[in-house]
Motif scaffolding. Structure first.
Motif, PDB file in Angstrom:
ATOM      1  N   LEU A  35       1.306  -1.159  -0.230  1.00 40.07           N
ATOM      2  CA  LEU A  35       0.480   0.366   0.106  1.00 40.07           C
ATOM      3  C   LEU A  35       0.982   0.891   0.197  1.00 40.07           C
ATOM      4  O   LEU A  35       0.508   2.613  -0.537  1.00 40.07           O
ATOM      5  N   TYR A  36       1.629   1.162   0.502  1.00 38.93           N
ATOM      6  CA  TYR A  36       3.257   2.418   1.267  1.00 38.93           C
ATOM      7  C   TYR A  36       3.493   2.632  -0.572  1.00 38.93           C
ATOM      8  O   TYR A  36       3.699   3.976  -0.777  1.00 38.93           O
ATOM      9  N   SER A  37       3.731   1.438  -1.141  1.00 36.30           N
ATOM     10  CA  SER A  37       4.766   1.553  -2.121  1.00 36.30           C
ATOM     11  C   SER A  37       3.513   2.380  -3.816  1.00 36.30           C
ATOM     12  O   SER A  37       4.401   3.092  -4.419  1.00 36.30           O
ATOM     13  N   ALA A  38       2.382   1.574  -3.780  1.00 37.95           N
ATOM     14  CA  ALA A  38       1.343   2.484  -4.413  1.00 37.95           C
ATOM     15  C   ALA A  38       0.754   3.930  -3.971  1.00 37.95           C
ATOM     16  O   ALA A  38      -0.276   4.115  -4.600  1.00 37.95           O
ATOM     17  N   ALA A  39       1.803   4.262  -2.670  1.00 41.77           N
ATOM     18  CA  ALA A  39       1.157   5.647  -2.533  1.00 41.77           C
ATOM     19  C   ALA A  39      -0.739   6.288  -1.777  1.00 41.77           C
ATOM     20  O   ALA A  39      -1.311   6.634  -1.736  1.00 41.77           O
ATOM     21  N   ARG A  40      -1.114   4.792  -1.643  1.00 41.40           N
ATOM     22  CA  ARG A  40      -1.699   4.496  -0.478  1.00 41.40           C
ATOM     23  C   ARG A  40      -2.157   4.720   0.846  1.00 41.40           C
ATOM     24  O   ARG A  40      -3.000   5.121   1.263  1.00 41.40           O
ATOM     25  N   ILE A  41      -0.857   4.919   1.402  1.00 44.15           N
ATOM     26  CA  ILE A  41      -0.869   5.452   2.475  1.00 44.15           C
ATOM     27  C   ILE A  41       0.619   6.022   2.490  1.00 44.15           C
ATOM     28  O   ILE A  41       1.100   5.240   1.844  1.00 44.15           O
ATOM     29  N   ARG A  42       0.447   6.838   3.409  1.00 45.25           N
ATOM     30  CA  ARG A  42       1.720   7.545   3.677  1.00 45.25           C
ATOM     31  C   ARG A  42       2.467   8.556   4.942  1.00 45.25           C
ATOM     32  O   ARG A  42       2.170   7.741   5.644  1.00 45.25           O
ATOM     33  N   GLY A  43       3.310   8.686   4.873  1.00 47.73           N
ATOM     34  CA  GLY A  43       3.699   9.547   6.234  1.00 47.73           C
ATOM     35  C   GLY A  43       5.221   8.436   6.476  1.00 47.73           C
ATOM     36  O   GLY A  43       5.264   8.088   5.831  1.00 47.73           O
ATOM     37  N   PHE A  44       5.952   8.567   7.834  1.00 50.03           N
ATOM     38  CA  PHE A  44       6.729   7.574   8.314  1.00 50.03           C
ATOM     39  C   PHE A  44       5.501   6.616   8.748  1.00 50.03           C
ATOM     40  O   PHE A  44       5.019   6.175   9.102  1.00 50.03           O
ATOM     41  N   MET A  45       6.984   5.782   8.618  1.00 49.46           N
ATOM     42  CA  MET A  45       6.334   4.146   8.504  1.00 49.46           C
ATOM     43  C   MET A  45       7.719   2.967   8.622  1.00 49.46           C
ATOM     44  O   MET A  45       8.653   2.774   7.692  1.00 49.46           O
ATOM     45  N   HIS A  46       7.898   2.799  10.406  1.00 50.48           N
ATOM     46  CA  HIS A  46       8.317   0.787  10.362  1.00 50.48           C
ATOM     47  C   HIS A  46       8.129  -0.061  10.759  1.00 50.48           C
ATOM     48  O   HIS A  46       7.567  -0.605  11.581  1.00 50.48           O
ATOM     49  N   LEU A  47       9.127  -1.144  10.093  1.00 51.59           N
ATOM     50  CA  LEU A  47       8.046  -1.837   9.581  1.00 51.59           C
ATOM     51  C   LEU A  47       8.489  -3.318  11.199  1.00 51.59           C
ATOM     52  O   LEU A  47       9.822  -2.543  11.316  1.00 51.59           O
ATOM     53  N   TYR A  48       8.277  -4.124  11.149  1.00 49.68           N
ATOM     54  CA  TYR A  48       8.643  -4.985  12.352  1.00 49.68           C
ATOM     55  C   TYR A  48       8.561  -6.699  12.020  1.00 49.68           C
ATOM     56  O   TYR A  48       8.849  -7.590  12.551  1.00 49.68           O
ATOM     57  N   ILE A  49       9.121  -6.915  10.348  1.00 51.68           N
ATOM     58  CA  ILE A  49       9.252  -7.852   9.733  1.00 51.68           C
ATOM     59  C   ILE A  49      10.524  -8.519  10.993  1.00 51.68           C
ATOM     60  O   ILE A  49      11.504  -7.072  10.259  1.00 51.68           O
ATOM     61  N   GLY A  50      10.755  -9.152  10.918  1.00 53.98           N
ATOM     62  CA  GLY A  50      11.609 -10.743  12.337  1.00 53.98           C
ATOM     63  C   GLY A  50      11.483 -10.345  13.406  1.00 53.98           C
ATOM     64  O   GLY A  50      12.183 -11.281  14.181  1.00 53.98           O
TER      65      GLY A  50
END
Length: 333
Positions: A35-50
Protein backbone atom coordinates in the motif's frame (compact mmCIF):
# COMPACT_ATOMS: atom_id res chain seq x y z
CA UNK A 1 -9.14 -11.46 39.29
CA UNK A 2 -7.70 -10.99 35.80
CA UNK A 3 -6.81 -13.94 33.64
CA UNK A 4 -4.17 -14.44 31.01
CA UNK A 5 -5.32 -13.80 27.49
CA UNK A 6 -4.30 -17.28 26.32
CA UNK A 7 -3.55 -20.56 28.04
CA UNK A 8 0.08 -20.95 29.19
CA UNK A 9 0.30 -24.63 28.25
CA UNK A 10 2.16 -26.02 25.29
CA UNK A 11 -0.67 -27.88 23.65
CA UNK A 12 -0.71 -27.96 19.89
CA UNK A 13 -3.62 -25.51 19.78
CA UNK A 14 -1.59 -22.99 21.74
CA UNK A 15 1.41 -23.32 19.46
CA UNK A 16 -0.81 -22.91 16.40
CA UNK A 17 -2.30 -19.78 17.95
CA UNK A 18 1.20 -18.36 18.38
CA UNK A 19 1.96 -19.06 14.73
CA UNK A 20 -1.28 -17.42 13.62
CA UNK A 21 -0.49 -14.30 15.64
CA UNK A 22 2.99 -14.03 14.16
CA UNK A 23 1.70 -14.62 10.64
CA UNK A 24 -0.95 -11.95 11.12
CA UNK A 25 1.78 -9.43 11.98
CA UNK A 26 3.97 -10.54 9.06
CA UNK A 27 1.17 -10.40 6.49
CA UNK A 28 -0.11 -7.08 7.82
CA UNK A 29 3.34 -5.55 7.42
CA UNK A 30 3.75 -6.97 3.94
CA UNK A 31 0.37 -5.54 2.94
CA UNK A 32 1.46 -2.15 4.30
CA UNK A 33 4.56 -2.29 2.07
CA UNK A 34 2.32 -2.84 -0.96
CA UNK A 35 0.00 0.00 0.00
CA UNK A 36 2.84 2.38 0.80
CA UNK A 37 4.63 1.61 -2.46
CA UNK A 38 1.39 2.39 -4.31
CA UNK A 39 1.07 5.70 -2.38
CA UNK A 40 -2.25 4.58 -0.90
CA UNK A 41 -0.89 5.20 2.59
CA UNK A 42 1.71 7.86 3.40
CA UNK A 43 3.87 9.24 6.15
CA UNK A 44 6.68 7.58 8.09
CA UNK A 45 6.39 3.84 8.50
CA UNK A 46 8.64 1.44 10.41
CA UNK A 47 8.14 -2.27 9.77
CA UNK A 48 8.32 -5.06 12.34
CA UNK A 49 9.23 -7.89 9.94
CA UNK A 50 11.67 -10.25 11.65
CA UNK A 51 10.74 -9.32 15.22
CA UNK A 52 7.29 -10.93 15.40
CA UNK A 53 8.25 -13.47 18.06
CA UNK A 54 8.92 -10.70 20.57
CA UNK A 55 5.54 -8.98 20.36
CA UNK A 56 3.58 -12.23 20.29
CA UNK A 57 5.56 -14.02 22.98
CA UNK A 58 5.54 -11.12 25.43
CA UNK A 59 1.83 -10.41 25.03
CA UNK A 60 1.08 -14.06 25.84
CA UNK A 61 2.38 -13.40 29.35
CA UNK A 62 0.22 -10.32 29.94
CA UNK A 63 -3.36 -10.02 31.12
CA UNK A 64 -6.12 -7.78 29.81
CA UNK A 65 -5.63 -5.56 32.88
CA UNK A 66 -1.93 -5.02 32.19
CA UNK A 67 -0.73 -2.04 30.17
CA UNK A 68 1.51 -1.90 27.10
CA UNK A 69 3.56 1.13 26.03
CA UNK A 70 5.26 0.91 22.66
CA UNK A 71 7.57 2.61 20.17
CA UNK A 72 7.09 3.95 16.65
CA UNK A 73 7.71 0.40 15.34
CA UNK A 74 4.49 -0.78 16.97
CA UNK A 75 2.18 -2.43 14.43
CA UNK A 76 3.16 -5.86 15.74
CA UNK A 77 2.72 -4.86 19.37
CA UNK A 78 -0.77 -3.51 18.68
CA UNK A 79 -1.87 -6.57 16.72
CA UNK A 80 -0.49 -8.95 19.36
CA UNK A 81 -2.27 -6.94 22.04
CA UNK A 82 -5.56 -7.53 20.25
CA UNK A 83 -6.12 -4.21 18.49
CA UNK A 84 -8.12 -5.21 15.37
CA UNK A 85 -6.31 -5.10 12.03
CA UNK A 86 -9.28 -3.13 10.68
CA UNK A 87 -8.78 -0.33 13.22
CA UNK A 88 -5.03 -0.22 12.62
CA UNK A 89 -5.40 -0.20 8.84
CA UNK A 90 -7.93 2.64 9.04
CA UNK A 91 -5.39 4.55 11.10
CA UNK A 92 -2.75 3.92 8.43
CA UNK A 93 -5.14 5.51 5.93
CA UNK A 94 -5.74 8.46 8.29
CA UNK A 95 -9.44 7.73 8.56
CA UNK A 96 -11.75 8.72 11.41
CA UNK A 97 -12.48 5.06 12.20
CA UNK A 98 -8.81 4.39 12.96
CA UNK A 99 -7.77 3.43 16.47
CA UNK A 100 -6.43 6.99 16.96
CA UNK A 101 -9.24 8.56 14.89
CA UNK A 102 -6.86 9.08 11.98
CA UNK A 103 -4.75 11.55 13.94
CA UNK A 104 -1.73 9.37 14.67
CA UNK A 105 -0.96 7.22 11.66
CA UNK A 106 1.65 4.49 11.71
CA UNK A 107 3.70 5.81 14.64
CA UNK A 108 0.91 6.70 17.06
CA UNK A 109 -1.45 3.75 17.41
CA UNK A 110 -3.49 3.93 20.62
CA UNK A 111 -6.28 1.87 22.17
CA UNK A 112 -7.23 2.76 25.73
CA UNK A 113 -9.86 0.02 25.94
CA UNK A 114 -7.11 -2.57 25.47
CA UNK A 115 -4.70 -0.58 27.65
CA UNK A 116 -2.41 -0.07 24.68
CA UNK A 117 -0.89 3.34 25.35
CA UNK A 118 0.83 4.15 22.15
CA UNK A 119 3.11 4.25 19.72
CA UNK A 120 5.52 7.04 20.53
CA UNK A 121 7.60 8.85 17.91
CA UNK A 122 10.24 10.00 20.42
CA UNK A 123 13.07 7.51 20.94
CA UNK A 124 12.73 6.36 24.56
CA UNK A 125 9.72 8.61 25.05
CA UNK A 126 7.47 5.79 26.22
CA UNK A 127 9.72 4.82 29.14
CA UNK A 128 8.77 7.57 31.61
CA UNK A 129 5.11 7.19 30.60
CA UNK A 130 5.29 3.49 31.44
CA UNK A 131 6.91 4.30 34.78
CA UNK A 132 4.02 6.65 35.53
CA UNK A 133 1.44 3.98 34.75
CA UNK A 134 3.29 1.47 36.94
CA UNK A 135 3.58 4.00 39.77
CA UNK A 136 -0.15 4.71 39.61
CA UNK A 137 -0.89 0.99 39.87
CA UNK A 138 1.45 0.58 42.82
CA UNK A 139 -0.03 3.56 44.66
CA UNK A 140 -3.57 2.26 44.05
CA UNK A 141 -2.54 -1.27 45.10
CA UNK A 142 -3.58 -2.69 41.73
CA UNK A 143 -1.77 -5.93 40.92
CA UNK A 144 -1.01 -5.14 37.32
CA UNK A 145 2.08 -5.08 35.12
CA UNK A 146 3.06 -2.29 32.76
CA UNK A 147 5.13 -3.54 29.83
CA UNK A 148 7.29 -1.07 27.91
CA UNK A 149 8.87 -1.99 24.58
CA UNK A 150 11.86 0.00 23.33
CA UNK A 151 14.90 -0.54 21.12
CA UNK A 152 18.63 -0.72 21.73
CA UNK A 153 18.93 2.88 20.52
CA UNK A 154 16.70 4.02 23.39
CA UNK A 155 19.07 2.32 25.82
CA UNK A 156 21.48 5.20 25.18
CA UNK A 157 18.87 7.83 26.07
CA UNK A 158 18.55 9.46 29.45
CA UNK A 159 14.91 8.39 29.66
CA UNK A 160 15.97 4.76 29.97
CA UNK A 161 18.46 5.32 32.77
CA UNK A 162 16.18 7.67 34.71
CA UNK A 163 13.26 5.26 34.35
CA UNK A 164 15.33 2.19 35.30
CA UNK A 165 16.72 3.94 38.37
CA UNK A 166 13.36 5.15 39.66
CA UNK A 167 11.63 1.86 38.84
CA UNK A 168 14.19 -0.07 40.90
CA UNK A 169 14.24 2.54 43.66
CA UNK A 170 10.46 2.51 44.03
CA UNK A 171 9.94 -1.18 43.24
CA UNK A 172 7.58 -0.46 40.35
CA UNK A 173 5.64 -3.28 38.62
CA UNK A 174 7.36 -2.51 35.33
CA UNK A 175 8.50 -4.95 32.62
CA UNK A 176 11.18 -3.36 30.44
CA UNK A 177 11.50 -5.16 27.10
CA UNK A 178 14.47 -4.03 25.03
CA UNK A 179 14.15 -5.17 21.42
CA UNK A 180 17.84 -5.31 20.56
CA UNK A 181 17.87 -5.60 16.77
CA UNK A 182 21.54 -4.49 16.69
CA UNK A 183 20.93 -1.15 14.98
CA UNK A 184 19.81 2.24 16.26
CA UNK A 185 18.51 3.50 12.93
CA UNK A 186 21.70 3.05 10.89
CA UNK A 187 24.19 2.85 13.75
CA UNK A 188 25.41 -0.59 14.81
CA UNK A 189 25.16 -1.38 18.53
CA UNK A 190 28.94 -1.72 18.97
CA UNK A 191 29.40 1.78 17.54
CA UNK A 192 27.30 3.49 20.21
CA UNK A 193 27.61 1.19 23.25
CA UNK A 194 30.95 0.29 24.84
CA UNK A 195 29.28 -2.65 26.62
CA UNK A 196 26.93 -4.44 24.24
CA UNK A 197 25.51 -6.83 26.87
CA UNK A 198 22.50 -4.69 27.66
CA UNK A 199 21.01 -7.13 30.19
CA UNK A 200 24.26 -6.97 32.15
CA UNK A 201 24.15 -3.19 32.20
CA UNK A 202 20.49 -3.11 33.24
CA UNK A 203 21.28 -5.43 36.15
CA UNK A 204 23.44 -2.62 37.52
CA UNK A 205 20.23 -0.88 38.55
CA UNK A 206 19.43 -3.73 40.90
CA UNK A 207 16.69 -5.32 38.84
CA UNK A 208 16.32 -8.88 37.55
CA UNK A 209 17.69 -8.89 34.00
CA UNK A 210 18.53 -11.47 31.38
CA UNK A 211 18.92 -11.92 27.63
CA UNK A 212 16.49 -13.93 25.52
CA UNK A 213 16.55 -15.44 22.04
CA UNK A 214 14.11 -13.02 20.43
CA UNK A 215 13.76 -15.20 17.33
CA UNK A 216 12.12 -18.04 19.28
CA UNK A 217 8.54 -17.30 20.30
CA UNK A 218 8.47 -20.07 22.92
CA UNK A 219 11.65 -18.77 24.55
CA UNK A 220 10.19 -15.28 24.55
CA UNK A 221 6.93 -16.44 26.08
CA UNK A 222 8.77 -18.39 28.81
CA UNK A 223 10.97 -15.42 29.71
CA UNK A 224 8.11 -12.91 29.68
CA UNK A 225 5.91 -15.17 31.79
CA UNK A 226 8.70 -15.68 34.31
CA UNK A 227 9.32 -11.93 34.47
CA UNK A 228 5.62 -11.06 34.78
CA UNK A 229 5.17 -13.59 37.58
CA UNK A 230 8.19 -12.13 39.35
CA UNK A 231 6.75 -8.64 39.10
CA UNK A 232 3.32 -9.74 40.32
CA UNK A 233 5.03 -11.47 43.22
CA UNK A 234 6.53 -8.20 44.40
CA UNK A 235 9.93 -8.62 42.77
CA UNK A 236 10.02 -5.10 41.36
CA UNK A 237 10.93 -4.20 37.79
CA UNK A 238 12.39 -6.77 35.40
CA UNK A 239 14.45 -6.21 32.25
CA UNK A 240 14.47 -8.52 29.22
CA UNK A 241 16.95 -8.03 26.39
CA UNK A 242 15.31 -9.58 23.35
CA UNK A 243 18.05 -10.35 20.86
CA UNK A 244 16.32 -10.05 17.53
CA UNK A 245 16.74 -8.55 14.07
CA UNK A 246 14.67 -6.52 11.65
CA UNK A 247 14.76 -7.86 8.11
CA UNK A 248 13.72 -4.55 6.56
CA UNK A 249 15.39 -1.16 6.71
CA UNK A 250 14.83 1.21 9.62
CA UNK A 251 11.93 2.83 7.79
CA UNK A 252 10.42 2.89 4.33
CA UNK A 253 12.57 5.96 3.58
CA UNK A 254 15.80 4.17 4.55
CA UNK A 255 18.08 2.90 1.76
CA UNK A 256 19.63 0.35 4.18
CA UNK A 257 23.22 0.80 2.99
CA UNK A 258 24.77 0.39 6.43
CA UNK A 259 24.29 -3.40 6.70
CA UNK A 260 26.03 -6.19 4.84
CA UNK A 261 23.48 -8.10 2.75
CA UNK A 262 25.09 -11.36 3.90
CA UNK A 263 24.31 -10.40 7.49
CA UNK A 264 20.64 -9.91 6.66
CA UNK A 265 20.47 -13.27 4.87
CA UNK A 266 22.18 -14.96 7.81
CA UNK A 267 19.49 -13.69 10.18
CA UNK A 268 16.73 -14.65 7.76
CA UNK A 269 17.83 -18.25 8.21
CA UNK A 270 16.46 -17.84 11.75
CA UNK A 271 13.14 -16.36 10.59
CA UNK A 272 10.90 -16.54 13.68
CA UNK A 273 7.75 -17.16 11.65
CA UNK A 274 8.92 -19.68 9.08
CA UNK A 275 11.22 -21.39 11.56
CA UNK A 276 8.37 -21.95 13.98
CA UNK A 277 6.11 -23.15 11.16
CA UNK A 278 8.74 -25.74 10.22
CA UNK A 279 8.91 -26.93 13.82
CA UNK A 280 5.16 -27.42 13.90
CA UNK A 281 5.22 -29.19 10.55
CA UNK A 282 7.97 -31.55 11.70
CA UNK A 283 5.99 -32.25 14.88
CA UNK A 284 2.99 -33.07 12.66
CA UNK A 285 0.99 -30.26 14.25
CA UNK A 286 0.68 -28.23 11.04
CA UNK A 287 -0.16 -29.75 7.67
CA UNK A 288 0.30 -28.06 4.33
CA UNK A 289 -3.46 -27.85 3.94
CA UNK A 290 -3.87 -26.22 7.37
CA UNK A 291 -1.15 -23.70 6.55
CA UNK A 292 -2.87 -22.80 3.29
CA UNK A 293 -6.21 -22.39 5.06
CA UNK A 294 -4.58 -20.13 7.65
CA UNK A 295 -2.97 -17.99 4.95
CA UNK A 296 -6.30 -17.71 3.12
CA UNK A 297 -8.07 -16.65 6.30
CA UNK A 298 -5.49 -13.96 7.07
CA UNK A 299 -5.53 -12.71 3.48
CA UNK A 300 -9.32 -12.34 3.64
CA UNK A 301 -9.02 -10.53 6.97
CA UNK A 302 -6.55 -8.04 5.51
CA UNK A 303 -8.55 -7.61 2.31
CA UNK A 304 -11.56 -6.68 4.43
CA UNK A 305 -9.45 -4.32 6.57
CA UNK A 306 -8.13 -2.48 3.52
CA UNK A 307 -11.56 -2.28 1.89
CA UNK A 308 -13.13 -0.96 5.09
CA UNK A 309 -10.33 1.57 5.56
CA UNK A 310 -10.64 2.91 2.04
CA UNK A 311 -14.39 3.37 2.42
CA UNK A 312 -14.17 4.91 5.91
CA UNK A 313 -14.88 8.63 6.33
CA UNK A 314 -12.31 11.36 6.81
CA UNK A 315 -12.57 13.33 10.02
CA UNK A 316 -14.88 16.35 9.57
CA UNK A 317 -13.02 19.65 9.27
CA UNK A 318 -15.07 21.09 12.13
CA UNK A 319 -13.63 18.42 14.46
CA UNK A 320 -9.96 19.11 13.74
CA UNK A 321 -9.40 20.99 17.00
CA UNK A 322 -11.12 18.31 19.05
CA UNK A 323 -8.68 16.75 21.54
CA UNK A 324 -6.23 19.59 20.73
CA UNK A 325 -7.66 22.55 22.66
CA UNK A 326 -9.88 22.64 25.70
CA UNK A 327 -13.58 23.24 25.03
CA UNK A 328 -14.63 26.88 25.33
CA UNK A 329 -16.85 27.26 28.36
CA UNK A 330 -19.89 29.51 28.07
CA UNK A 331 -19.39 32.83 29.84
CA UNK A 332 -21.54 33.29 32.95
CA UNK A 333 -24.50 35.61 32.44
Amino acid sequence: MSTTRTRPNRQAAHRLALLESMLRVRRFEERCVELYSAARIRGFMHLYIGEEAVAVGVNEALTDDDAVVSTYREHGHALARGVPAEAIMAEMFGKATGCSHGRGGSMHLFDADRRFYGGNAIVGGGLPLAAGLALADRMADRHRVTCCFFGDGAFAEGEFHETANLAALWGLPLLLVCENNLYAMGTALARHQAQTDLALRAAGYGMASWAVDGMDVLAVEDAARRAAEGIRGGGGPHFLEMRTYRFRAHSMYDSDRYRDKAEIEHWKERDPVEGFARRLHEAKELSGRARSALEDRLAAELDAAVDTAERAPEEPVEDLLRYVTSPVEASPP
